[in-house]
Design a protein around this motif. Structure first.
Motif, PDB file in Angstrom:
ATOM      1  N   THR A  31       0.638  -1.257  -0.036  1.00 38.85           N
ATOM      2  CA  THR A  31       0.069  -0.041   0.022  1.00 38.85           C
ATOM      3  C   THR A  31       0.829   1.283   0.027  1.00 38.85           C
ATOM      4  O   THR A  31       1.739   1.218   0.649  1.00 38.85           O
ATOM      5  CB  THR A  31      -0.775  -0.015   1.292  1.00 38.85           C
ATOM      6  OG1 THR A  31      -1.690  -1.099   1.266  1.00 38.85           O
ATOM      7  CG2 THR A  31      -1.780   1.291   1.224  1.00 38.85           C
ATOM      8  N   VAL A  32       0.444   2.135  -0.908  1.00 39.68           N
ATOM      9  CA  VAL A  32       1.036   3.687  -0.950  1.00 39.68           C
ATOM     10  C   VAL A  32       0.046   4.559  -0.905  1.00 39.68           C
ATOM     11  O   VAL A  32      -1.041   4.437  -1.399  1.00 39.68           O
ATOM     12  CB  VAL A  32       1.882   3.761  -2.060  1.00 39.68           C
ATOM     13  CG1 VAL A  32       3.196   2.994  -2.085  1.00 39.68           C
ATOM     14  CG2 VAL A  32       1.245   3.520  -3.324  1.00 39.68           C
ATOM     15  N   ILE A  33       0.209   5.947  -0.350  1.00 43.52           N
ATOM     16  CA  ILE A  33      -0.592   6.761  -0.476  1.00 43.52           C
ATOM     17  C   ILE A  33       0.047   7.797  -1.453  1.00 43.52           C
ATOM     18  O   ILE A  33       1.077   8.339  -1.388  1.00 43.52           O
ATOM     19  CB  ILE A  33      -0.671   7.471   1.125  1.00 43.52           C
ATOM     20  CG1 ILE A  33      -1.470   6.352   1.996  1.00 43.52           C
ATOM     21  CG2 ILE A  33      -1.394   8.611   1.016  1.00 43.52           C
ATOM     22  CD1 ILE A  33      -1.290   6.845   3.607  1.00 43.52           C
ATOM     23  N   LEU A  34      -1.087   8.282  -2.176  1.00 47.02           N
ATOM     24  CA  LEU A  34      -0.482   9.316  -3.284  1.00 47.02           C
ATOM     25  C   LEU A  34      -1.381  10.480  -3.221  1.00 47.02           C
ATOM     26  O   LEU A  34      -2.577  10.361  -3.023  1.00 47.02           O
ATOM     27  CB  LEU A  34      -0.636   8.560  -4.607  1.00 47.02           C
ATOM     28  CG  LEU A  34      -0.364   9.236  -5.905  1.00 47.02           C
ATOM     29  CD1 LEU A  34       1.047   9.683  -6.105  1.00 47.02           C
ATOM     30  CD2 LEU A  34      -0.763   8.546  -7.089  1.00 47.02           C
ATOM     31  N   GLY A  35      -0.883  11.620  -3.522  1.00 38.88           N
ATOM     32  CA  GLY A  35      -1.714  12.800  -3.511  1.00 38.88           C
ATOM     33  C   GLY A  35      -0.783  13.859  -4.090  1.00 38.88           C
ATOM     34  O   GLY A  35       0.444  13.719  -4.242  1.00 38.88           O
ATOM     35  N   VAL A  36      -1.422  14.947  -4.101  1.00 45.45           N
ATOM     36  CA  VAL A  36      -0.898  16.401  -4.712  1.00 45.45           C
ATOM     37  C   VAL A  36      -0.937  17.337  -3.671  1.00 45.45           C
ATOM     38  O   VAL A  36      -1.896  17.655  -3.138  1.00 45.45           O
ATOM     39  CB  VAL A  36      -1.507  16.785  -6.232  1.00 45.45           C
ATOM     40  CG1 VAL A  36      -0.963  18.000  -6.751  1.00 45.45           C
ATOM     41  CG2 VAL A  36      -1.474  15.683  -7.125  1.00 45.45           C
ATOM     42  N   ALA A  37       0.369  18.087  -3.585  1.00 46.60           N
ATOM     43  CA  ALA A  37       0.378  19.014  -2.748  1.00 46.60           C
ATOM     44  C   ALA A  37      -0.660  20.240  -2.435  1.00 46.60           C
ATOM     45  O   ALA A  37      -1.500  20.244  -3.495  1.00 46.60           O
ATOM     46  CB  ALA A  37       1.751  20.009  -2.566  1.00 46.60           C
ATOM     47  N   ALA A  38      -0.941  20.743  -1.398  1.00 46.45           N
ATOM     48  CA  ALA A  38      -2.114  21.518  -1.018  1.00 46.45           C
ATOM     49  C   ALA A  38      -2.526  22.591  -1.894  1.00 46.45           C
ATOM     50  O   ALA A  38      -3.819  22.721  -2.079  1.00 46.45           O
ATOM     51  CB  ALA A  38      -1.649  22.320   0.360  1.00 46.45           C
ATOM     52  N   SER A  39      -1.658  23.264  -2.518  1.00 43.49           N
ATOM     53  CA  SER A  39      -1.850  24.291  -3.297  1.00 43.49           C
ATOM     54  C   SER A  39      -2.264  23.982  -4.962  1.00 43.49           C
ATOM     55  O   SER A  39      -2.051  24.901  -5.632  1.00 43.49           O
ATOM     56  CB  SER A  39      -0.849  25.744  -3.132  1.00 43.49           C
ATOM     57  OG  SER A  39       0.357  25.143  -3.725  1.00 43.49           O
ATOM     58  N   ASP A  40      -2.035  22.773  -5.069  1.00 40.01           N
ATOM     59  CA  ASP A  40      -1.811  22.253  -6.512  1.00 40.01           C
ATOM     60  C   ASP A  40      -2.855  21.482  -7.122  1.00 40.01           C
ATOM     61  O   ASP A  40      -3.163  20.552  -6.326  1.00 40.01           O
ATOM     62  CB  ASP A  40      -0.446  21.437  -6.543  1.00 40.01           C
ATOM     63  CG  ASP A  40       0.165  21.476  -8.076  1.00 40.01           C
ATOM     64  OD1 ASP A  40      -0.720  21.151  -9.001  1.00 40.01           O
ATOM     65  OD2 ASP A  40       1.171  21.308  -8.356  1.00 40.01           O
ATOM     66  N   ALA A  41      -3.385  21.576  -7.999  1.00 38.30           N
ATOM     67  CA  ALA A  41      -4.741  21.108  -8.655  1.00 38.30           C
ATOM     68  C   ALA A  41      -4.316  20.415  -9.855  1.00 38.30           C
ATOM     69  O   ALA A  41      -5.245  19.736 -10.651  1.00 38.30           O
ATOM     70  CB  ALA A  41      -5.840  21.975  -8.934  1.00 38.30           C
ATOM     71  N   HIS A  42      -3.109  20.047 -10.198  1.00 36.12           N
ATOM     72  CA  HIS A  42      -2.576  19.175 -11.406  1.00 36.12           C
ATOM     73  C   HIS A  42      -3.083  17.664 -11.242  1.00 36.12           C
ATOM     74  O   HIS A  42      -2.283  17.058 -10.326  1.00 36.12           O
ATOM     75  CB  HIS A  42      -1.219  19.384 -11.647  1.00 36.12           C
ATOM     76  CG  HIS A  42      -0.782  20.809 -12.259  1.00 36.12           C
ATOM     77  ND1 HIS A  42      -0.457  21.975 -11.368  1.00 36.12           N
ATOM     78  CD2 HIS A  42      -1.026  21.317 -13.328  1.00 36.12           C
ATOM     79  CE1 HIS A  42      -0.319  22.990 -12.047  1.00 36.12           C
ATOM     80  NE2 HIS A  42      -0.763  22.688 -13.128  1.00 36.12           N
ATOM     81  N   VAL A  43      -3.784  17.002 -11.869  1.00 37.01           N
ATOM     82  CA  VAL A  43      -4.449  15.869 -11.473  1.00 37.01           C
ATOM     83  C   VAL A  43      -3.964  14.789 -12.469  1.00 37.01           C
ATOM     84  O   VAL A  43      -3.898  13.637 -12.332  1.00 37.01           O
ATOM     85  CB  VAL A  43      -6.008  15.754 -11.458  1.00 37.01           C
ATOM     86  CG1 VAL A  43      -6.466  15.901 -12.860  1.00 37.01           C
ATOM     87  CG2 VAL A  43      -6.602  14.585 -11.026  1.00 37.01           C
ATOM     88  N   VAL A  44      -3.538  15.246 -13.563  1.00 40.82           N
ATOM     89  CA  VAL A  44      -2.962  14.376 -14.786  1.00 40.82           C
ATOM     90  C   VAL A  44      -1.848  13.346 -14.262  1.00 40.82           C
ATOM     91  O   VAL A  44      -2.196  12.161 -14.325  1.00 40.82           O
ATOM     92  CB  VAL A  44      -2.760  14.865 -16.301  1.00 40.82           C
ATOM     93  CG1 VAL A  44      -2.353  13.931 -17.258  1.00 40.82           C
ATOM     94  CG2 VAL A  44      -4.012  15.281 -16.693  1.00 40.82           C
ATOM     95  N   ALA A  45      -0.925  13.963 -14.068  1.00 39.69           N
ATOM     96  CA  ALA A  45       0.283  12.961 -13.304  1.00 39.69           C
ATOM     97  C   ALA A  45      -0.219  12.080 -12.357  1.00 39.69           C
ATOM     98  O   ALA A  45       0.343  11.083 -12.328  1.00 39.69           O
ATOM     99  CB  ALA A  45       1.555  14.135 -13.142  1.00 39.69           C
TER     100      ALA A  45
END
Length: 145
Positions: free
Chosen positions: A9-23
């Motif tokens: 299991t890994v947890i993946l996300g994008v930093a707080a001020s960033d809405a770039h979802v494709v990558a």
């Protein structure tokens, strides 16, 4: 000790001020194809939200944070406190565009290590091998053992 064939299991996300979802979605897809269970917390994720996901999935072997807008340093200011409180007690991997502007000073990466980031990746294709390396490292007995 985990069974060798257990799902990782890994947890993946994008930093707080960033809405770039494709990558984020491409990385999640690639990791799932490698057999990982990916807890994808999505975009605009605060350190507190990463910590909540880790509390729900303490078996996670890493938290993977992406940033493309160059503001990861500001977004991760709460990371030292979360690490000190044991709220993120697994390796933290950071990748993406980590600074604003075209000039990229390699010395600025030390700031992220100072916040508690364990690994900085410039190529997401290195992620599975990095996770394998971190897993081996944590399985090794320490000299004090």
């Amino acid at each position: 000790m985990r069974h060798e064939n257990a799902t990782r299991t890994v947890i993946l996300g994008v930093a707080a001020s960033d809405a770039h979802v494709v990558a984020n979605q491409l990385i999640a897809h690639a990791l799932r194809a490698q057999g990982f269970h990916v807890v994808n917390v999505g975009t605009c994720t605060s350190v507190a939200e990463f910590a909540e996901a880790y509390a729900e999935h303490p078996e996670a072997e890493a938290v993977i944070i992406g940033s493309l807008n160059g503001h990861a340093y500001e977004d991760l200011q709460d990371l030292p406190a979360a690490r000190a409180q044991g709220l993120l007690d697994c390796p933290v991997i950071l990748g993406g565009n980590l600074s604003v502007g075209s000039y990229k000073d390699p010395a600025h990466l030390d700031r992220f290590y100072g916040l508690g980031v364990d690994v900085i990746l410039s190529d997401p294709e290195l992620l599975p091998a990095t996770l394998d390396e971190l897993r081996l490292r944590t399985a090794q007995p320490t000299a004090a053992s």
